[in-house]
Design an enzyme around this catalytic site. Sequence first.
Site, PDB file in Angstrom:
ATOM      1  N   HIS A   1     -10.516 -30.307 -23.391  1.00  0.00           N
ATOM      2  CA  HIS A   1     -10.846 -30.221 -21.971  1.00  0.00           C
ATOM      3  C   HIS A   1     -12.167 -30.928 -21.710  1.00  0.00           C
ATOM      4  CE1 HIS A   1     -12.977 -26.745 -23.662  1.00  0.00           C
ATOM      5  NE2 HIS A   1     -13.660 -26.605 -22.538  1.00  0.00           N
TER       6      HIS A   1
ATOM      7  N   HIS B   1     -15.276 -30.146 -20.541  1.00  0.00           N
ATOM      8  CA  HIS B   1     -16.640 -29.622 -20.556  1.00  0.00           C
ATOM      9  C   HIS B   1     -17.518 -30.395 -21.543  1.00  0.00           C
ATOM     10  CE1 HIS B   1     -15.279 -25.539 -18.720  1.00  0.00           C
ATOM     11  NE2 HIS B   1     -15.497 -26.456 -17.803  1.00  0.00           N
TER      12      HIS B   1
ATOM     13  N   ASP C   1     -19.898 -29.736 -23.598  1.00  0.00           N
ATOM     14  CA  ASP C   1     -20.116 -29.293 -24.975  1.00  0.00           C
ATOM     15  C   ASP C   1     -18.920 -29.584 -25.871  1.00  0.00           C
ATOM     16  OD1 ASP C   1     -18.774 -27.243 -23.468  1.00  0.00           O
ATOM     17  OD2 ASP C   1     -19.180 -25.808 -25.057  1.00  0.00           O
ATOM     18  N   HIS C   2     -17.841 -30.139 -25.298  1.00  0.00           N
ATOM     19  CA  HIS C   2     -16.663 -30.532 -26.073  1.00  0.00           C
ATOM     20  C   HIS C   2     -16.491 -32.046 -26.144  1.00  0.00           C
ATOM     21  CE1 HIS C   2     -14.784 -26.445 -26.404  1.00  0.00           C
ATOM     22  NE2 HIS C   2     -15.725 -26.248 -25.491  1.00  0.00           N
TER      23      HIS C   2
ATOM     24  N   HIS D   1      -8.823 -21.689 -18.318  1.00  0.00           N
ATOM     25  CA  HIS D   1     -10.253 -21.990 -18.435  1.00  0.00           C
ATOM     26  C   HIS D   1     -10.581 -23.209 -17.573  1.00  0.00           C
ATOM     27  CE1 HIS D   1     -14.187 -22.123 -20.325  1.00  0.00           C
ATOM     28  NE2 HIS D   1     -13.986 -23.372 -20.702  1.00  0.00           N
TER      29      HIS D   1
ATOM     30  N   ASP E   1     -11.252 -23.644 -25.532  1.00  0.00           N
ATOM     31  CA  ASP E   1     -11.832 -22.435 -24.951  1.00  0.00           C
ATOM     32  C   ASP E   1     -10.791 -21.566 -24.267  1.00  0.00           C
ATOM     33  OD1 ASP E   1     -14.256 -23.366 -25.827  1.00  0.00           O
ATOM     34  OD2 ASP E   1     -15.105 -23.731 -23.848  1.00  0.00           O
TER      35      ASP E   1
ATOM     36  N   HIS F   1     -15.711 -21.763 -30.307  1.00  0.00           N
ATOM     37  CA  HIS F   1     -17.012 -21.095 -30.233  1.00  0.00           C
ATOM     38  C   HIS F   1     -17.056 -19.919 -31.183  1.00  0.00           C
ATOM     39  CE1 HIS F   1     -18.811 -23.116 -26.702  1.00  0.00           C
ATOM     40  NE2 HIS F   1     -17.554 -23.241 -26.290  1.00  0.00           N
TER      41      HIS F   1
END
Length: 255
Positions: free
Chosen positions: A53, A55, A57-58, A111, A128, A166
């Site tokens: 996805h 975001h 941090d990915h 999410h 996530d 995570h």
Amino acid sequence: MHLMALPALADNYIWLMHDDQGRAAVVDPGDADVVEKALAEHGLSLRAILLTHHHQDHIGGVAQLQQSHPVEIHAPNDPRIDHVNQRVADGDVVELRGPDVRLEVLAVPGHTLSHIAYVGAGWLFCGDTLFSLGCGRLFEGSPEQMLASLERLSALPGTTQVCCAHEYTASNGRFALAVDPENPDLAERLAEVARLRGLSLPTLPVPLARELETNPFLRIDRPALVRWGERNGAEAGDRVGRFAALRQAKDHFRG
């Protein structure tokens, strides 16, 4: 085939798979430097990137990795994700060539609306959507969508190794214990989590069967969770309402 969880950023894991010939692929590389260090330490050559996805941090390390490695980059059809040369959707199959892995793409909105997961070789890379003892926040999707996505993942073989993005297991476990306190499997899992984290080891991957025994978001039809839902305003037959109440309670939990 080998799998490594690379700790990155505050609490992310970048999953790196590689074969005995040193050919590697990574899932959700939020930090390029972490990946580069692992490749150098283990003598690996990066061949592919898989994204679940949009975001940051990915996907934050994708541009830097692409500059150094001529790789295939597989991602959902979402304009918020750049540098992609292989757009994939539900039902597609990703055939990686070195490491030789066949992964099916599953749409798992909740999410985010375009969130996908990859499953194959006994692994589930779920980003996530699903966490050990928990699930992702509903930033874009609805409770109905997230519940359907989790049920889709729950139907996979119990031996599937869940590779979440995570290290949230300990904090998720405190909430799980609050809503399902009489679950002996959960108590056992929490003891295992405490031991692993005490050794600075990942709590992942975890067999899906273990999550089905312990994760309240996968157990909303169990009597203990039905009773919890009734105490918190959800009717016994309202599965979506019960899930929504559970997710909202987790959002505000400070245990």
